[in-house]
Design an enzyme around this catalytic site. Sequence first.
Site, mmCIF file in Angstrom:
data_model
loop_
_atom_site.group_PDB
_atom_site.id
_atom_site.type_symbol
_atom_site.label_atom_id
_atom_site.label_comp_id
_atom_site.label_asym_id
_atom_site.label_seq_id
_atom_site.Cartn_x
_atom_site.Cartn_y
_atom_site.Cartn_z
ATOM 1 N N GLY A 3 -53.030 -17.640 -3.586
ATOM 2 C CA GLY A 3 -53.265 -18.836 -4.362
ATOM 3 C C GLY A 3 -52.037 -19.729 -4.384
ATOM 4 N N GLU A 12 -59.176 -19.782 -7.941
ATOM 5 C CA GLU A 12 -59.772 -18.717 -8.902
ATOM 6 C C GLU A 12 -59.121 -17.324 -8.560
ATOM 7 O OE1 GLU A 12 -61.968 -18.913 -11.303
ATOM 8 O OE2 GLU A 12 -62.677 -21.039 -11.308
ATOM 9 N N GLY A 36 -59.266 -15.972 -4.650
ATOM 10 C CA GLY A 36 -58.454 -14.743 -4.176
ATOM 11 C C GLY A 36 -57.389 -14.125 -4.842
ATOM 12 N N SER A 37 -56.420 -13.604 -4.191
ATOM 13 C CA SER A 37 -55.266 -13.119 -5.064
ATOM 14 C C SER A 37 -54.328 -14.183 -5.449
ATOM 15 C CB SER A 37 -54.440 -12.093 -4.067
ATOM 16 O OG SER A 37 -54.120 -12.800 -2.973
ATOM 17 N N THR A 38 -53.541 -14.016 -6.420
ATOM 18 C CA THR A 38 -52.511 -14.875 -7.157
ATOM 19 C C THR A 38 -51.586 -15.122 -5.961
ATOM 20 O OG1 THR A 38 -53.034 -14.376 -9.315
ATOM 21 C CG2 THR A 38 -51.020 -15.369 -8.867
ATOM 22 N N GLU A 39 -51.196 -14.109 -5.133
ATOM 23 C CA GLU A 39 -50.045 -14.428 -4.123
ATOM 24 C C GLU A 39 -50.822 -15.377 -3.021
ATOM 25 O OE1 GLU A 39 -49.914 -10.745 -1.917
ATOM 26 O OE2 GLU A 39 -48.538 -11.524 -0.558
ATOM 27 N N CYS A 42 -62.510 -9.301 -10.290
ATOM 28 C CA CYS A 42 -61.346 -10.132 -10.966
ATOM 29 C C CYS A 42 -61.467 -9.996 -12.442
ATOM 30 C CB CYS A 42 -61.118 -11.546 -10.555
ATOM 31 S SG CYS A 42 -62.966 -12.400 -10.674
HETATM 32 P P1 NAD Z 1 -56.941 -12.245 -0.725
HETATM 33 O O1 NAD Z 1 -55.876 -13.288 -1.353
HETATM 34 O O2 NAD Z 1 -55.991 -11.269 0.079
HETATM 35 O O3 NAD Z 1 -58.023 -12.990 0.246
HETATM 36 C C1 NAD Z 1 -58.930 -13.982 -0.190
HETATM 37 C C2 NAD Z 1 -59.165 -15.007 0.833
HETATM 38 O O4 NAD Z 1 -57.977 -15.525 1.366
HETATM 39 C C3 NAD Z 1 -59.607 -14.083 2.219
HETATM 40 O O5 NAD Z 1 -60.485 -15.036 2.948
HETATM 41 C C4 NAD Z 1 -58.341 -14.102 3.400
HETATM 42 O O6 NAD Z 1 -58.585 -14.063 4.462
HETATM 43 C C5 NAD Z 1 -57.736 -15.645 2.722
HETATM 44 N N1 NAD Z 1 -56.229 -15.447 2.929
HETATM 45 C C6 NAD Z 1 -55.507 -14.411 3.048
HETATM 46 N N2 NAD Z 1 -54.182 -14.830 3.467
HETATM 47 C C7 NAD Z 1 -54.187 -16.216 3.545
HETATM 48 C C8 NAD Z 1 -53.410 -17.081 3.786
HETATM 49 N N3 NAD Z 1 -52.026 -16.941 3.960
HETATM 50 N N4 NAD Z 1 -53.713 -18.682 3.934
HETATM 51 C C9 NAD Z 1 -55.082 -18.802 3.442
HETATM 52 N N5 NAD Z 1 -55.930 -17.873 3.340
HETATM 53 C C10 NAD Z 1 -55.697 -16.634 3.261
HETATM 54 O O7 NAD Z 1 -57.838 -11.689 -1.858
HETATM 55 P P2 NAD Z 1 -58.953 -10.288 -1.399
HETATM 56 O O8 NAD Z 1 -57.977 -9.184 -1.517
HETATM 57 O O9 NAD Z 1 -59.798 -10.734 -0.485
HETATM 58 O O10 NAD Z 1 -59.647 -10.357 -3.062
HETATM 59 C C11 NAD Z 1 -59.310 -9.921 -4.164
HETATM 60 C C12 NAD Z 1 -58.537 -10.879 -4.740
HETATM 61 O O11 NAD Z 1 -59.353 -11.841 -5.329
HETATM 62 C C13 NAD Z 1 -58.206 -10.300 -6.154
HETATM 63 O O12 NAD Z 1 -56.901 -10.736 -6.690
HETATM 64 C C14 NAD Z 1 -59.194 -11.034 -7.213
HETATM 65 O O13 NAD Z 1 -58.932 -10.732 -8.512
HETATM 66 C C15 NAD Z 1 -59.408 -12.162 -6.786
HETATM 67 N N6 NAD Z 1 -60.774 -12.700 -6.842
HETATM 68 C C16 NAD Z 1 -60.973 -13.730 -7.872
HETATM 69 C C17 NAD Z 1 -62.046 -14.221 -8.477
HETATM 70 C C18 NAD Z 1 -61.892 -15.199 -9.689
HETATM 71 O O14 NAD Z 1 -63.125 -15.717 -9.730
HETATM 72 N N7 NAD Z 1 -60.869 -15.691 -10.294
HETATM 73 C C19 NAD Z 1 -62.890 -13.675 -8.081
HETATM 74 C C20 NAD Z 1 -63.121 -12.536 -7.131
HETATM 75 C C21 NAD Z 1 -61.878 -12.236 -6.516
#
Ligand code: NAD
Length: 485
Positions: free
Chosen positions: A232, A249, A227-230, A284
């Site tokens: 993460g 990731e 997911g996003s770095t934030e 990503c």
């Molecule tokens: P996001 O971080 O908003 O959400 C990712 C997941 O985390 C979702 O299932 C969401 O419900 C969950 N989530 C959100 N807030 C949370 C919290 N406070 N606690 C626990 N879980 C929480 O990201 P997104 O908008 O769904 O996806 C896009 C991001 O993912 C981009 O930054 C992209 O670069 C990244 N990404 C990385 C890879 C990689 O392999 N490095 C692959 C795909 C996407």
Amino acid sequence: MFHEELMYIKGQETESSSGRWIQVENPSKKGTYAGRVPRADKEDVDRSVRAAYEAFNGWEKVQPKDRGAILLKIAGEVEKRAEEIARTIASENGNAIRTQSRGEVKNAVERFRYYGGLGAEMKGMTYPGPDNMFFYSRREPLGVVAAIIPWNAPVQLAVAKMAPVLLTGNTLVLKVASDAPLAALHTAKIAARMLPPGVLNVISGPGEECGEALLSHPLIRKISLTGSTEVGKKALHYAADRVLNSTLELGGKNPQIVFPDCDFEKTVQGVIPAARLARQGQSCSSGSRVYVHKSIFDKFVSRLCQEVSKLKVGNACDEINDMGAISSSVQYNKIIGIMKQAMAEPDTRLICGGLPPEEGPLAEGYFLLPTVFTARNNDSILAKMEVFGPILVCIPWEDENEVIDLANDTDYGLAAFLWSRDVAKAIKTAQEINAGWIVINGGGGQVQGQPYGGMKESGLGREHSLEGMLESYTELKAVSINLDY
Ligand code: NAD
């Protein structure tokens, strides 16, 4: 078609305890719905983690080769339903069926097969010592893994968690993303039905109320989040509280460097897939910062615009389209906001694409045209922020050391793309770039088994590989034996 996908906990399909639902909008047709999924909360998280905890002892004892054999069977079942799954992805996250969604499911099947053959690799070592002693190590699973995935490649990323976690003898609670939960739930349930109850549990729910309950559950032994770095960073706080092993990731803001000695036409054609434009830039690894040598800059930008303008944008389920829709209204409005900010910058120029039409077929969904900007340097918001949209910024450079600094001038470090006929120079440049994955003279693509993951704030650990599987989902136990006893 409207899909209702239930969750799967302890071998049974289930609604959420609260009876609440998440509606999943079809981004190619505003106001219409691809389906709905249960909205899980803390109580559902607790029952799924407990189910995984109870199933662990039994699953851990199944031989790795037998766990692998099940993954191979799952691959076959997913393959049989590949078209249906690909259509569901297109209807929920807007990724075009012909150019993206079918390929995603194919990759997911290959991934199950890749891990299905790795059982014998869960091996330890022996260590030299005195003759009266014997020293060895063995690899053991961690326990219950909490995995969280985003919406942009939901099936591929779900399998990237499921296959290595299960092969290594862990049990799993997988939380899918609210914007694209349908195909991932469907695929995970195909797998879960072929496993003992509780080994694989899959839930759907919002990040704050469901994701955080999962990350903070006292029975999990591992966090694996894409997911996003934030988000993460939040996950890492939860991991720190309980000293949990974590694989993260995260985001990317990936550079492409176009050298003056590149094959001009092949590079124009290659920069487009490297930017993941046919996935609306929602990847990503999108190479969204394109550093082009000053001597070819104007000609390159103009030729690039000619080519990107040929991409046909429209309904993701329609075979004729190269590019589909932005996944949701939230993402769509965020990207438009960033574009407006860029347009107000003094040194940034919009060259092609731009704000979406307010009328006509493209106004019926969250569609954006492929867009190219130029900027003078990395001061532009487009060179700093992960836009996650179909937007490229081209920036001129003159000196090779300067362009390496520009490429590394970011908190991210996920991917990079280098374009030059001088492969030795490109390899030397690759050594200088701080990124987990570098592509030379190509727009993308990895083979199964190649490690994937980020440096700096793009993540921790590696996935998609034997090394990543062993480091992420097993731990080493060392044993010393006194033979004279
Ligand atoms: P996001 O971080 O908003 O959400 C990712 C997941 O985390 C979702 O299932 C969401 O419900 C969950 N989530 C959100 N807030 C949370 C919290 N406070 N606690 C626990 N879980 C929480 O990201 P997104 O908008 O769904 O996806 C896009 C991001 O993912 C981009 O930054 C992209 O670069 C990244 N990404 C990385 C890879 C990689 O392999 N490095 C692959 C795909 C996407």
